[in-house]
Design a protein around this motif. Sequence first.
Motif, PDB file in Angstrom:
ATOM      1  N   VAL A 182       0.871  -1.175   0.000  1.00 51.67           N
ATOM      2  CA  VAL A 182       0.000   0.000   0.000  1.00 51.67           C
ATOM      3  C   VAL A 182       0.907   1.224   0.000  1.00 51.67           C
ATOM      4  O   VAL A 182       1.671   1.433   0.943  1.00 51.67           O
ATOM      5  N   PRO A 190      -3.505   1.078  -2.523  1.00 54.59           N
ATOM      6  CA  PRO A 190      -3.213  -0.352  -2.351  1.00 54.59           C
ATOM      7  C   PRO A 190      -3.017  -1.039  -3.697  1.00 54.59           C
ATOM      8  O   PRO A 190      -3.754  -0.787  -4.654  1.00 54.59           O
ATOM      9  N   SER A 217       2.839   0.344   6.054  1.00 54.67           N
ATOM     10  CA  SER A 217       1.684  -0.555   6.035  1.00 54.67           C
ATOM     11  C   SER A 217       1.792  -1.713   7.013  1.00 54.67           C
ATOM     12  O   SER A 217       0.835  -2.466   7.184  1.00 54.67           O
ATOM     13  N   THR A 222      -2.904  -2.444   8.599  1.00 52.73           N
ATOM     14  CA  THR A 222      -3.982  -2.791   7.670  1.00 52.73           C
ATOM     15  C   THR A 222      -4.918  -3.862   8.226  1.00 52.73           C
ATOM     16  O   THR A 222      -5.800  -4.348   7.517  1.00 52.73           O
ATOM     17  N   ALA A 227       0.779  -6.116   5.455  1.00 53.87           N
ATOM     18  CA  ALA A 227      -0.265  -5.980   4.433  1.00 53.87           C
ATOM     19  C   ALA A 227      -0.234  -7.091   3.400  1.00 53.87           C
ATOM     20  O   ALA A 227      -1.277  -7.509   2.905  1.00 53.87           O
ATOM     21  N   ALA A 326      -6.728   0.552   3.372  1.00 48.96           N
ATOM     22  CA  ALA A 326      -6.951  -0.753   3.992  1.00 48.96           C
ATOM     23  C   ALA A 326      -6.710  -0.618   5.483  1.00 48.96           C
ATOM     24  O   ALA A 326      -5.765   0.044   5.911  1.00 48.96           O
TER      25      ALA A 326
END
Length: 395
Positions: A182, A190, A217, A222, A227, A326
């Motif tokens: 992301v 993302p 991230s 997330t 992530a 996210a």
Amino acid sequence: MISPVMPTYARAPIEFDRGEGSWLIATDGTRYLDFGAGIAVTALGHAHPKLVTALENQARRVWHVSNLYEIPEQRRLAERLVEATFADTVFVTNSGAEAMECSIKTARKYWSATGEDRVEIVTIEGAFHGRTIGAISAAGAGKLVDGFGPMLPGFRQVPFGDIEAMRATVSDRTAAVFVEPVQGEGGIRPLEAEYLRELRRLCDETGALLGFDEVQSGMGRTGHLFAHEAAGITPDIMAIAKGIGGGFPLGACLATEEAARGMTPGTHGSTYGGNPLACAVGLAVLEEVLSEGFLDDVRRKAGRLMQSLAGLADAHPGVIADVRGAGLLLGLKLVDGTAPGKLVEAGREAGVLTVPAGDNVVRILPPLTVTEDEIGAGIERLDRALTAMEREAAA
């Protein structure tokens, strides 16, 4: 007269006296809801009791010895990261930029150790990997590199989300591909799960190493520890920082045993990286994030926040064009002609702190420990900020 602090930042005119959880209190007593978290750093909020205890306990024992000696706290942190991730080995750093530098060096040293002449590294346009010469060479963005040339050779950028462009660029001459699952600074963009899976397959086919920059991230931001886990794949190398230290400077380069085969004694080093203070705090952060139910709670609160931000977008279509992101790594994409700085300033006036980003986006990054009531308070303050902007535009 020049400031005694080098004037490389456009700073907001606020000084903070203390922080409590999701709140920052200025020296004049004004309370601000912190939806910036020090740019996704204070993952557990301000003055978290477990982090305070970890730091105080370590501060009474050993602060620094250098990597000339064994550091038990560093070993324990590395062991826990290995247990929780794809990695077999960890190099502990002070920052995300250093973690990326170590990652890049690890990738190139791998090919040197195998005897193959593969040095080219492929990245994605809009990326941000730090501000060292190596990191800005990797990103290649004009605002980062202007005036700092010449850039280091051996880096190529491809358009965001374009897997065909990636296929046309990555070959058996490519040392590694480095991407942010992301993009943070680039505008909370993302990469789709299928894109990441295709990228893993492409690297496997060509032999190139796959590296992830999860500085922003990672560490539960997330709703997953990292992530990339949502795509069901693993990298060969990964850079982390920000949230892992909870506000204490800390980063790390994680790698598989194979990817790290070239990182032998003397190939890399750091005077402060992995010092006892930082690692004691990092271990406390990691244990809290990995505690039972923590990430489930992050995902639940993220759903509430995303839904609430979507409601703001519906209520203020003249300012907000889209909501993206996210987990608790979210962004408000503003309409053309509306500068992110305007909403950041209006939010500050309304008592909520946010962070600007590229692609005309304002980042919403509350601590992972934010409460339901604080989410509601943040949305109410953002609503007031957006209403104030609309009134100003109509005047």
